[in-house]
Design a protein around this motif. Structure first.
Motif, PDB file in Angstrom:
ATOM      1  N   MET A   1       0.838  -1.195   0.000  1.00 19.61           N
ATOM      2  CA  MET A   1       0.000   0.000   0.000  1.00 19.61           C
ATOM      3  C   MET A   1       0.870   1.242   0.000  1.00 19.61           C
ATOM      4  N   THR A   2       0.344   2.292  -0.573  1.00 21.06           N
ATOM      5  CA  THR A   2       0.962   3.603  -0.440  1.00 21.06           C
ATOM      6  C   THR A   2      -0.007   4.473   0.343  1.00 21.06           C
ATOM      7  N   ILE A   3       0.472   4.976   1.469  1.00 23.84           N
ATOM      8  CA  ILE A   3      -0.365   5.816   2.332  1.00 23.84           C
ATOM      9  C   ILE A   3       0.352   7.143   2.563  1.00 23.84           C
ATOM     10  N   PRO A   4      -0.364   8.145   3.023  1.00 24.08           N
ATOM     11  CA  PRO A   4       0.304   9.414   3.329  1.00 24.08           C
ATOM     12  C   PRO A   4       1.338   9.213   4.444  1.00 24.08           C
ATOM     13  N   ASP A   5       2.464   9.890   4.340  1.00 23.55           N
ATOM     14  CA  ASP A   5       3.499   9.842   5.376  1.00 23.55           C
ATOM     15  C   ASP A   5       3.186  10.946   6.377  1.00 23.55           C
ATOM     16  N   GLU A   6       2.251  10.619   7.280  1.00 25.57           N
ATOM     17  CA  GLU A   6       1.796  11.603   8.263  1.00 25.57           C
ATOM     18  C   GLU A   6       1.354  10.890   9.528  1.00 25.57           C
ATOM     19  N   PRO A   7       1.376  11.585  10.651  1.00 30.26           N
ATOM     20  CA  PRO A   7       0.933  10.970  11.897  1.00 30.26           C
ATOM     21  C   PRO A   7      -0.501  10.444  11.775  1.00 30.26           C
ATOM     22  N   GLY A   8      -0.715   9.218  12.223  1.00 34.63           N
ATOM     23  CA  GLY A   8      -2.046   8.627  12.234  1.00 34.63           C
ATOM     24  C   GLY A   8      -2.387   7.784  11.022  1.00 34.63           C
ATOM     25  N   ALA A   9      -1.589   7.846   9.971  1.00 36.70           N
ATOM     26  CA  ALA A   9      -1.921   7.107   8.741  1.00 36.70           C
ATOM     27  C   ALA A   9      -1.904   5.594   8.981  1.00 36.70           C
ATOM     28  N   LEU A  10      -0.873   5.084   9.625  1.00 41.97           N
ATOM     29  CA  LEU A  10      -0.844   3.648   9.936  1.00 41.97           C
ATOM     30  C   LEU A  10      -1.963   3.272  10.901  1.00 41.97           C
ATOM     31  N   GLY A  11      -2.259   4.161  11.818  1.00 41.42           N
ATOM     32  CA  GLY A  11      -3.348   3.925  12.765  1.00 41.42           C
ATOM     33  C   GLY A  11      -4.696   3.809  12.076  1.00 41.42           C
ATOM     34  N   ARG A  12      -4.911   4.597  11.028  1.00 39.13           N
ATOM     35  CA  ARG A  12      -6.171   4.499  10.284  1.00 39.13           C
ATOM     36  C   ARG A  12      -6.281   3.142   9.594  1.00 39.13           C
ATOM     37  N   VAL A  13      -5.164   2.648   9.057  1.00 42.01           N
ATOM     38  CA  VAL A  13      -5.165   1.325   8.424  1.00 42.01           C
ATOM     39  C   VAL A  13      -5.474   0.252   9.466  1.00 42.01           C
ATOM     40  N   SER A  14      -4.762   0.266  10.594  1.00 36.89           N
ATOM     41  CA  SER A  14      -4.972  -0.765  11.616  1.00 36.89           C
ATOM     42  C   SER A  14      -6.377  -0.689  12.204  1.00 36.89           C
ATOM     43  N   HIS A  15      -6.928   0.523  12.317  1.00 37.40           N
ATOM     44  CA  HIS A  15      -8.275   0.672  12.876  1.00 37.40           C
ATOM     45  C   HIS A  15      -9.331   0.089  11.935  1.00 37.40           C
ATOM     46  N   ARG A  16      -9.172   0.338  10.643  1.00 40.31           N
ATOM     47  CA  ARG A  16     -10.119  -0.227   9.681  1.00 40.31           C
ATOM     48  C   ARG A  16     -10.093  -1.754   9.734  1.00 40.31           C
ATOM     49  N   LEU A  17      -8.894  -2.332   9.854  1.00 35.61           N
ATOM     50  CA  LEU A  17      -8.776  -3.784   9.954  1.00 35.61           C
ATOM     51  C   LEU A  17      -9.378  -4.294  11.259  1.00 35.61           C
ATOM     52  N   LYS A  18      -9.159  -3.583  12.341  1.00 35.28           N
ATOM     53  CA  LYS A  18      -9.720  -3.979  13.632  1.00 35.28           C
ATOM     54  C   LYS A  18     -11.245  -3.998  13.578  1.00 35.28           C
ATOM     55  N   LEU A  19     -11.841  -2.955  13.025  1.00 33.32           N
ATOM     56  CA  LEU A  19     -13.305  -2.882  12.945  1.00 33.32           C
ATOM     57  C   LEU A  19     -13.874  -4.023  12.104  1.00 33.32           C
ATOM     58  N   ALA A  20     -13.117  -4.467  11.108  1.00 33.80           N
ATOM     59  CA  ALA A  20     -13.554  -5.575  10.251  1.00 33.80           C
ATOM     60  C   ALA A  20     -13.143  -6.935  10.831  1.00 33.80           C
ATOM     61  N   GLU A  21     -12.512  -6.896  12.000  1.00 32.76           N
ATOM     62  CA  GLU A  21     -12.047  -8.110  12.685  1.00 32.76           C
ATOM     63  C   GLU A  21     -11.095  -8.932  11.820  1.00 32.76           C
ATOM     64  N   ILE A  22     -10.151  -8.217  11.190  1.00 27.80           N
ATOM     65  CA  ILE A  22      -9.096  -8.845  10.391  1.00 27.80           C
ATOM     66  C   ILE A  22      -7.787  -8.642  11.149  1.00 27.80           C
ATOM     67  N   GLY A  23      -7.178  -9.742  11.568  1.00 26.61           N
ATOM     68  CA  GLY A  23      -5.934  -9.663  12.322  1.00 26.61           C
ATOM     69  C   GLY A  23      -4.731  -9.370  11.432  1.00 26.61           C
ATOM     70  N   ILE A  24      -3.797  -8.614  11.969  1.00 29.87           N
ATOM     71  CA  ILE A  24      -2.558  -8.282  11.264  1.00 29.87           C
ATOM     72  C   ILE A  24      -1.481  -9.277  11.683  1.00 29.87           C
ATOM     73  N   ARG A  25      -0.863  -9.939  10.700  1.00 26.55           N
ATOM     74  CA  ARG A  25       0.263 -10.841  10.969  1.00 26.55           C
ATOM     75  C   ARG A  25       1.579 -10.088  10.943  1.00 26.55           C
ATOM     76  N   SER A  26       1.736  -9.217   9.948  1.00 30.47           N
ATOM     77  CA  SER A  26       2.932  -8.371   9.914  1.00 30.47           C
ATOM     78  C   SER A  26       2.615  -7.086   9.166  1.00 30.47           C
ATOM     79  N   LEU A  27       3.308  -6.047   9.562  1.00 34.14           N
ATOM     80  CA  LEU A  27       3.149  -4.727   8.959  1.00 34.14           C
ATOM     81  C   LEU A  27       4.505  -4.059   9.034  1.00 34.14           C
ATOM     82  N   ARG A  28       5.006  -3.610   7.881  1.00 40.51           N
ATOM     83  CA  ARG A  28       6.301  -2.934   7.914  1.00 40.51           C
ATOM     84  C   ARG A  28       6.348  -1.831   6.878  1.00 40.51           C
TER      85      ARG A  28
END
Length: 142
Positions: free
Chosen positions: A81-108
């Motif tokens: 993925m390409t996301i904005p390089d700004e505070p909170g951008a990764l958090g928005r991705v992880s939050h969307r996955l959390k709400l959909a109950e999709i677990g993250i195995r790795s993120l880098r």
């Protein structure tokens, strides 16, 4: 989360190894002897075991080389993925996955582009659903 088109198919190789001095060097030497370039590397240790998550330029050759050398190596698809390089951008991705109950195995973070965008590699428990959910940000799914 706007995405910029990029042709970057990726697969990740996970290697389970003993947690000992030199284990990573052994793996890297094995790949280097075959002229396989490491593009991304993450190492985690837990007790007596280590897990090396690696992305390379010659995926098939690397998997064969590691398996032939006796390593327990398995592969996973990586969503890029390409996301904005700004505070909170990764958090928005992880939050969307959390709400959909999709677990993250790795993120880098794979690359940063002058403070504007950030290229991220993501492996989830359900990449197909994650791809749908994050479709506006996913550049390429291997």
């Amino acid at each position: 989360m706007g995405a910029r088109a990029r042709n970057w198919p990726m697969r990740q190789i996970n290697i389970i190894t003993e947690n000992r001095t030199g284990a990573l060097d052994d793996i890297l030497q094995c790949l280097g002897e075959r002229r396989i370039n490491v593009e991304s590397l993450d190492v985690e240790c837990a007790g007596s075991q280590g897990v090396v998550a690696i992305m390379v330029d010659k995926y098939d050759e690397a998997l064969k080389t590691l398996t032939f050398a006796g390593y327990q190596a398995v592969s996973e698809d990586v969503l890029v993925m390409t996301i904005p390089d700004e505070p909170g951008a990764l958090g928005r991705v992880s939050h969307r996955l959390k709400l959909a109950e999709i677990g993250i195995r790795s993120l880098r973070i794979l690359a940063r582009s002058g403070g504007q965008t950030c290229t991220v590699g993501l492996v989830t428990e359900d990449n197909a659903r994650a791809r749908e959910l994050l479709g506006d940000a996913v550049v390429r799914a291997a």
